[in-house]
Scaffold this motif. Sequence first.
Motif, PDB file in Angstrom:
ATOM      1  N   GLU A  91       0.847  -1.190   0.000  1.00 48.40           N
ATOM      2  CA  GLU A  91       0.000   0.000   0.000  1.00 48.40           C
ATOM      3  C   GLU A  91       0.881   1.238   0.000  1.00 48.40           C
ATOM      4  N   VAL A  92       0.535   2.197  -0.845  1.00 52.80           N
ATOM      5  CA  VAL A  92       1.270   3.453  -0.967  1.00 52.80           C
ATOM      6  C   VAL A  92       0.299   4.603  -0.717  1.00 52.80           C
ATOM      7  N   GLU A  93       0.751   5.595   0.029  1.00 48.94           N
ATOM      8  CA  GLU A  93      -0.073   6.775   0.269  1.00 48.94           C
ATOM      9  C   GLU A  93       0.595   8.006  -0.334  1.00 48.94           C
ATOM     10  N   LEU A  94      -0.153   8.735  -1.147  1.00 52.33           N
ATOM     11  CA  LEU A  94       0.339   9.947  -1.797  1.00 52.33           C
ATOM     12  C   LEU A  94      -0.553  11.122  -1.449  1.00 52.33           C
ATOM     13  N   SER A  95       0.042  12.303  -1.338  1.00 52.89           N
ATOM     14  CA  SER A  95      -0.772  13.505  -1.226  1.00 52.89           C
ATOM     15  C   SER A  95      -1.514  13.711  -2.545  1.00 52.89           C
ATOM     16  N   HIS A  96      -2.609  14.451  -2.508  1.00 48.90           N
ATOM     17  CA  HIS A  96      -3.364  14.700  -3.731  1.00 48.90           C
ATOM     18  C   HIS A  96      -2.517  15.456  -4.747  1.00 48.90           C
ATOM     19  N   ARG A  97      -1.670  16.374  -4.267  1.00 50.09           N
ATOM     20  CA  ARG A  97      -0.810  17.134  -5.172  1.00 50.09           C
ATOM     21  C   ARG A  97       0.176  16.216  -5.892  1.00 50.09           C
ATOM     22  N   SER A  98       0.818  15.304  -5.154  1.00 50.88           N
ATOM     23  CA  SER A  98       1.754  14.364  -5.779  1.00 50.88           C
ATOM     24  C   SER A  98       1.037  13.458  -6.765  1.00 50.88           C
ATOM     25  N   TYR A  99      -0.160  13.040  -6.413  1.00 51.76           N
ATOM     26  CA  TYR A  99      -0.960  12.186  -7.290  1.00 51.76           C
ATOM     27  C   TYR A  99      -1.194  12.870  -8.634  1.00 51.76           C
ATOM     28  N   GLU A 100      -1.512  14.168  -8.588  1.00 54.63           N
ATOM     29  CA  GLU A 100      -1.756  14.909  -9.827  1.00 54.63           C
ATOM     30  C   GLU A 100      -0.470  15.141 -10.608  1.00 54.63           C
ATOM     31  N   LEU A 101       0.607  15.544  -9.913  1.00 51.50           N
ATOM     32  CA  LEU A 101       1.858  15.841 -10.601  1.00 51.50           C
ATOM     33  C   LEU A 101       2.438  14.612 -11.291  1.00 51.50           C
ATOM     34  N   LEU A 102       2.292  13.443 -10.677  1.00 50.95           N
ATOM     35  CA  LEU A 102       2.821  12.215 -11.261  1.00 50.95           C
ATOM     36  C   LEU A 102       1.926  11.654 -12.369  1.00 50.95           C
ATOM     37  N   GLY A 103       0.690  12.154 -12.444  1.00 49.04           N
ATOM     38  CA  GLY A 103      -0.242  11.625 -13.442  1.00 49.04           C
ATOM     39  C   GLY A 103      -0.614  10.182 -13.177  1.00 49.04           C
ATOM     40  N   VAL A 104      -0.846   9.863 -11.898  1.00 49.00           N
ATOM     41  CA  VAL A 104      -1.116   8.473 -11.524  1.00 49.00           C
ATOM     42  C   VAL A 104      -2.359   7.937 -12.224  1.00 49.00           C
ATOM     43  N   VAL A 105      -3.343   8.773 -12.427  1.00 48.14           N
ATOM     44  CA  VAL A 105      -4.591   8.315 -13.030  1.00 48.14           C
ATOM     45  C   VAL A 105      -4.378   7.758 -14.434  1.00 48.14           C
ATOM     46  N   GLN A 106      -3.270   8.151 -15.085  1.00 46.10           N
ATOM     47  CA  GLN A 106      -3.008   7.732 -16.459  1.00 46.10           C
ATOM     48  C   GLN A 106      -2.159   6.462 -16.554  1.00 46.10           C
ATOM     49  N   ARG A 107      -1.626   5.970 -15.442  1.00 47.96           N
ATOM     50  CA  ARG A 107      -0.750   4.789 -15.464  1.00 47.96           C
ATOM     51  C   ARG A 107      -1.164   3.808 -14.377  1.00 47.96           C
ATOM     52  N   ARG A 108      -1.050   2.534 -14.666  1.00 45.85           N
ATOM     53  CA  ARG A 108      -1.321   1.495 -13.675  1.00 45.85           C
ATOM     54  C   ARG A 108      -0.034   0.796 -13.232  1.00 45.85           C
ATOM     55  N   GLN A 109       0.971   0.771 -14.085  1.00 44.83           N
ATOM     56  CA  GLN A 109       2.218   0.078 -13.759  1.00 44.83           C
ATOM     57  C   GLN A 109       3.284   1.097 -13.356  1.00 44.83           C
ATOM     58  N   TRP A 110       3.963   0.809 -12.216  1.00 39.74           N
ATOM     59  CA  TRP A 110       4.939   1.758 -11.676  1.00 39.74           C
ATOM     60  C   TRP A 110       6.134   1.028 -11.090  1.00 39.74           C
ATOM     61  N   THR A 111       7.248   1.764 -11.041  1.00 41.63           N
ATOM     62  CA  THR A 111       8.394   1.343 -10.241  1.00 41.63           C
ATOM     63  C   THR A 111       8.266   2.020  -8.884  1.00 41.63           C
ATOM     64  N   LEU A 112       8.438   1.244  -7.822  1.00 42.88           N
ATOM     65  CA  LEU A 112       8.313   1.749  -6.447  1.00 42.88           C
ATOM     66  C   LEU A 112       9.688   1.729  -5.790  1.00 42.88           C
ATOM     67  N   ALA A 113      10.032   2.803  -5.090  1.00 41.16           N
ATOM     68  CA  ALA A 113      11.316   2.900  -4.395  1.00 41.16           C
ATOM     69  C   ALA A 113      11.088   2.953  -2.889  1.00 41.16           C
ATOM     70  N   ILE A 114      11.834   2.109  -2.156  1.00 39.69           N
ATOM     71  CA  ILE A 114      11.763   2.079  -0.690  1.00 39.69           C
ATOM     72  C   ILE A 114      13.179   2.256  -0.146  1.00 39.69           C
ATOM     73  N   LYS A 115      13.442   3.369   0.525  1.00 39.56           N
ATOM     74  CA  LYS A 115      14.762   3.603   1.101  1.00 39.56           C
ATOM     75  C   LYS A 115      15.012   2.617   2.235  1.00 39.56           C
ATOM     76  N   GLU A 116      16.260   2.187   2.363  1.00 33.24           N
ATOM     77  CA  GLU A 116      16.565   1.180   3.382  1.00 33.24           C
ATOM     78  C   GLU A 116      16.295   1.698   4.789  1.00 33.24           C
ATOM     79  N   GLU A 117      16.473   3.006   5.025  1.00 30.97           N
ATOM     80  CA  GLU A 117      16.219   3.524   6.375  1.00 30.97           C
ATOM     81  C   GLU A 117      14.732   3.550   6.720  1.00 30.97           C
TER      82      GLU A 117
END
Length: 389
Positions: free
Chosen positions: A337-363
């Motif tokens: 599960e990933v949580e994004l602010s509404h602003r980030s959701y719009e800037l990334l254009g999430v609504v237009q893509r279903r497949q993504w690369t996810l990054a998780i910092k080790e810390e």
Amino acid sequence: MNQVRLLKHLPRTTLDLDFTFGQETIALFGPSGAGKSLTLQAIAGLLRPDSGRIVINGTLLYDGEQNVALPPQARRIGYVMQDFALFPHLSVAENIVFGLDGLPRREQQARLAEMVSLLRLEGLEGRRPRQLSGGQQQRVALARALIIRPSLLLLDEPFAALDTPMRARLRRELLTVQRQLQLPTILVTHDLAEAHMLAERIAVLDEGRLLQIGAPAEVLRRPAALNVARFTGARNIFLGRLQRDESGWQMISRRATLPLRLPSEGSVYHDGILAQCMVRPEHITLVRPGEEPRRAGRRETLLQGTIVEELDHGLSHSLFFHLDNAGGTGPEHVDLEVELSHRSYELLGVVQRRQWTLAIKEEDVHLIGPAIPPHFEGPAPQPLPSILE
């Protein structure tokens, strides 16, 4: 230093707590029935423990071994209950000075004027509680608690009955009062944001026991127990084995069959240990297409996944991913599960893509609680529920 150590056996739970605090605000946080309000009642003298010791500002309020138990009126503790408990037949002024019996009238009036000014109650002194708004009633209850000049303030979900705008305003007002009076405070709340805003430390309770106490950021990012992680919204919880390779330590999750890089500095791991770890949903980054090569060498895990469900919360979005090569099929199968602010959701254009690369910092990957030896023969930890549950 203030001390609360108490043991109380009750029909449905046992209250067993031990913590100390200074000139600070402590938030008691946890689910219903965890013992938060009972703790306040024991400190205030409304519930007598079976054993223990309570010391506030150097004054011994309760000691089971010495048979000391000061009555509530002798403890100099201000107590604001969830329903405010104002006397309906008394005016605002009479409610505020109710606890000052025995003081000369001149002193009562001087303290009343001080509280009316501090909590902005001018012009309301003659009204009855029914003539006040919820926010005004809350300020009257707080004034009544503070007018006795307490050595400790207890707040039992003081904003729960108020609407969102009023709650936000009164939180700011309480912060102002806290800064002015420098009064030790114990606050009961179900609201994690409220605890984070008002308290220097959060104490997480469950079934009458203290699971963890620490700074808000520490409790959120480094939960000491599985239930602490769950109560504070860490919905990505994995069970797996620790493994070391040339790049460092990682955990191989059983549920999603995925490797998660673990922090290396200041940590001691053992190869093959079975452990649980968590990643908060707001700490996972969606990587723009084509940016993956530029992230090479970073101390993070890159995963490929597909959005199978999402929830729009207005100001934020929850995205539920099925990870590639993780096993499981169908839209109901969720790995992350990933949580994004509404602003980030719009800037990334999430609504237009279903497949993504996810990054998780080790810390941002945290091991929860004690690890289990690789040849442990006892029962394995209980299977973790779906993060949608």
